[in-house]
Scaffold this motif. Structure first.
Motif, PDB file in Angstrom:
ATOM      1  N   ILE A 114       6.646  -3.013  -8.477  1.00 43.98           N
ATOM      2  CA  ILE A 114       5.909  -3.062  -7.071  1.00 43.98           C
ATOM      3  C   ILE A 114       7.041  -3.096  -6.064  1.00 43.98           C
ATOM      4  N   ARG A 115       6.557  -2.362  -4.729  1.00 44.51           N
ATOM      5  CA  ARG A 115       7.453  -2.420  -3.605  1.00 44.51           C
ATOM      6  C   ARG A 115       6.685  -2.539  -2.301  1.00 44.51           C
ATOM      7  N   LEU A 116       7.010  -3.595  -1.663  1.00 47.94           N
ATOM      8  CA  LEU A 116       6.209  -4.079  -0.606  1.00 47.94           C
ATOM      9  C   LEU A 116       7.079  -3.607   0.677  1.00 47.94           C
ATOM     10  N   HIS A 117       6.531  -2.518   1.351  1.00 52.88           N
ATOM     11  CA  HIS A 117       7.291  -1.989   2.471  1.00 52.88           C
ATOM     12  C   HIS A 117       6.934  -2.666   3.803  1.00 52.88           C
ATOM     13  N   GLY A 118       5.802  -3.121   3.564  1.00 56.72           N
ATOM     14  CA  GLY A 118       5.182  -4.025   4.905  1.00 56.72           C
ATOM     15  C   GLY A 118       3.725  -3.293   5.110  1.00 56.72           C
ATOM     16  N   HIS A 119       2.847  -4.224   5.104  1.00 55.71           N
ATOM     17  CA  HIS A 119       1.235  -3.844   5.160  1.00 55.71           C
ATOM     18  C   HIS A 119       0.918  -3.250   6.363  1.00 55.71           C
ATOM     19  N   ASP A 120       1.395  -3.803   7.440  1.00 55.78           N
ATOM     20  CA  ASP A 120       0.909  -3.146   8.668  1.00 55.78           C
ATOM     21  C   ASP A 120       1.885  -2.320   9.295  1.00 55.78           C
ATOM     22  N   GLU A 121       3.002  -2.545   9.311  1.00 56.79           N
ATOM     23  CA  GLU A 121       4.167  -1.544   9.736  1.00 56.79           C
ATOM     24  C   GLU A 121       5.189  -1.257   8.858  1.00 56.79           C
ATOM     25  N   LEU A 122       5.442  -0.043   8.536  1.00 56.05           N
ATOM     26  CA  LEU A 122       6.354   0.308   7.680  1.00 56.05           C
ATOM     27  C   LEU A 122       7.894  -0.338   7.926  1.00 56.05           C
ATOM     28  N   TYR A 123       8.301  -1.184   6.988  1.00 55.94           N
ATOM     29  CA  TYR A 123       9.941  -1.968   6.884  1.00 55.94           C
ATOM     30  C   TYR A 123       9.676  -2.823   7.903  1.00 55.94           C
ATOM     31  N   VAL A 124       8.808  -3.225   8.654  1.00 51.59           N
ATOM     32  CA  VAL A 124       8.810  -4.283   9.969  1.00 51.59           C
ATOM     33  C   VAL A 124       8.069  -5.533   9.779  1.00 51.59           C
ATOM     34  N   SER A 125       6.734  -4.961   9.308  1.00 50.46           N
ATOM     35  CA  SER A 125       5.892  -6.310   9.348  1.00 50.46           C
ATOM     36  C   SER A 125       5.887  -7.307   8.447  1.00 50.46           C
ATOM     37  N   GLY A 126       5.687  -8.437   8.414  1.00 53.09           N
ATOM     38  CA  GLY A 126       5.722  -9.681   7.382  1.00 53.09           C
ATOM     39  C   GLY A 126       4.136  -9.662   6.745  1.00 53.09           C
ATOM     40  N   TYR A 127       4.268 -10.217   5.768  1.00 53.76           N
ATOM     41  CA  TYR A 127       2.987 -10.467   4.927  1.00 53.76           C
ATOM     42  C   TYR A 127       2.428 -11.949   5.203  1.00 53.76           C
ATOM     43  N   THR A 128       1.386 -11.742   5.424  1.00 58.29           N
ATOM     44  CA  THR A 128       0.444 -12.850   5.980  1.00 58.29           C
ATOM     45  C   THR A 128       0.225 -14.113   4.755  1.00 58.29           C
ATOM     46  N   ASP A 129       0.068 -15.153   4.888  1.00 58.55           N
ATOM     47  CA  ASP A 129      -0.383 -16.172   3.680  1.00 58.55           C
ATOM     48  C   ASP A 129      -1.529 -15.437   2.870  1.00 58.55           C
ATOM     49  N   ASP A 130      -2.536 -14.964   3.460  1.00 59.29           N
ATOM     50  CA  ASP A 130      -3.594 -14.227   2.577  1.00 59.29           C
ATOM     51  C   ASP A 130      -3.140 -13.147   1.922  1.00 59.29           C
ATOM     52  N   GLY A 131      -2.328 -12.193   2.612  1.00 62.55           N
ATOM     53  CA  GLY A 131      -1.640 -11.175   1.831  1.00 62.55           C
ATOM     54  C   GLY A 131      -0.956 -11.445   0.641  1.00 62.55           C
ATOM     55  N   LEU A 132      -0.002 -12.567   0.739  1.00 66.81           N
ATOM     56  CA  LEU A 132       0.551 -12.949  -0.225  1.00 66.81           C
ATOM     57  C   LEU A 132      -0.131 -13.371  -1.419  1.00 66.81           C
ATOM     58  N   ASP A 133      -0.988 -14.021  -1.248  1.00 67.88           N
ATOM     59  CA  ASP A 133      -2.112 -14.903  -2.093  1.00 67.88           C
ATOM     60  C   ASP A 133      -2.652 -13.579  -3.033  1.00 67.88           C
TER      61      ASP A 133
END
Length: 269
Positions: free
Chosen positions: A210-229
């Motif tokens: 799995i590669r997590l490049h950013g859910h909202d903005e490529l290479y920039v955005s962090g993941y929310t608690d809900d997203g990590l859950d």
């Protein structure tokens, strides 16, 4: 139940200094510091150019005994030659020092360019050229040319080689592609890339990548608690069938190590 390895894509990023790396941690010590917090990392310098055996040996020495490296395949193979002439190019890549990681060598990641469309024949030829054990890889490495000097063409033990493929063209949304991966035991990279590239959540080998490049903005955005859950829940299911490797590539604002540690904490049980 498989093992879960969580890390970042690379570790040398100036914006991480003072945010993730404390003051006083020199650049030479950054990998050692990261390896105290996480269980794996992607070597991405190998994508841009051939590294040296001494670099791989140093990285292995700088990390704990149970640490694992994923190694990114050469863009000369994937982007410039577009997977053609695979065996000849693999020799130089492998001889550059990949096998010097010894027992810390994890999967090799091949990232395809966005313009490369699904071509079953091309992929088949490439997959068939990949050595399946470190012993076979050492034999391939011995075929290197003058551009690799010094070369590393031995292995300390005979181990299986694992490969993962990241695709970036919509033509790969095809059942025949998934069957091809399964037939050759290649893991499909499950890539979250802010909707820019395909997100295909299928496990096609005895491990997931799995590669997590950013859910909202490529290479920039962090993941929310809900997203990590949500990702933690998926990983728990995938680990029932084998090992899982997860790498955060949202490195621009030092979110990658923060998110990697947060996901690791969620899966600590």
């Amino acid at each position: 139940m498989g093992e879960v390895r969580i890390g970042t894509s690379g570790w040398v990023y100036p914006p991480w200094r003072g945010k993730f790396y404390p003051k006083g941690v020199t650049q030479k010590r950054e990998l050692a510091y990261l390896s105290e917090k996480l269980g794996s990392v992607e070597i991405n310098g190998s994508f841009y150019s051939l590294q040296r055996p001494s670099s791989y040996q140093r990285w292995a020495a700088d990390t704990p005994d149970d640490f694992v490296f994923a190694v990114k395949g050469s863009r000369f193979i994937t982007h410039m030659k577009r997977l053609r002439d695979g065996r000849e190019l693999l020799a130089n890549y492998l001889a550059s020092g990949v096998l010097a990681l010894g027992p810390k060598l994890g999967p090799i990641l091949w990232q395809l360019p966005p313009t490369l469309q699904f071509d079953a024949e091309l992929l088949t030829h490439f997959f068939e050229a990949l050595p399946r054990t470190t012993t076979e890889a050492a034999e391939v490495a011995k075929l290197h040319d003058h551009r690799v000097d010094p070369a590393h063409t031995t292995t300390d033990a005979d181990r299986p080689m694992r490969y993962a493929l990241e695709v970036r063209h919509d033509s790969f949304h095809a059942p025949e592609f998934l069957k091809l991966l399964e037939r050759h035991h290649i893991a499909l990279v499950i890539a979250d890339a802010a909707g820019k590239y395909p997100l295909i959540e299928e496990v096609t080998a005895d491990f997931a990548y799995i590669r997590l490049h950013g859910h909202d903005e490529l290479y920039v955005s962090g993941y929310t608690d809900d997203g990590l859950d949500e990702w933690a829940g998926k990983i728990r299911k995938w680990r029932e069938h084998g090992d899982v490797f997860v790498y955060f590539d949202n490195d621009a604002k030092a979110y990658a190590p923060r998110d990697a540690m947060a996901l690791q904490d969620r899966l600590a049980d």
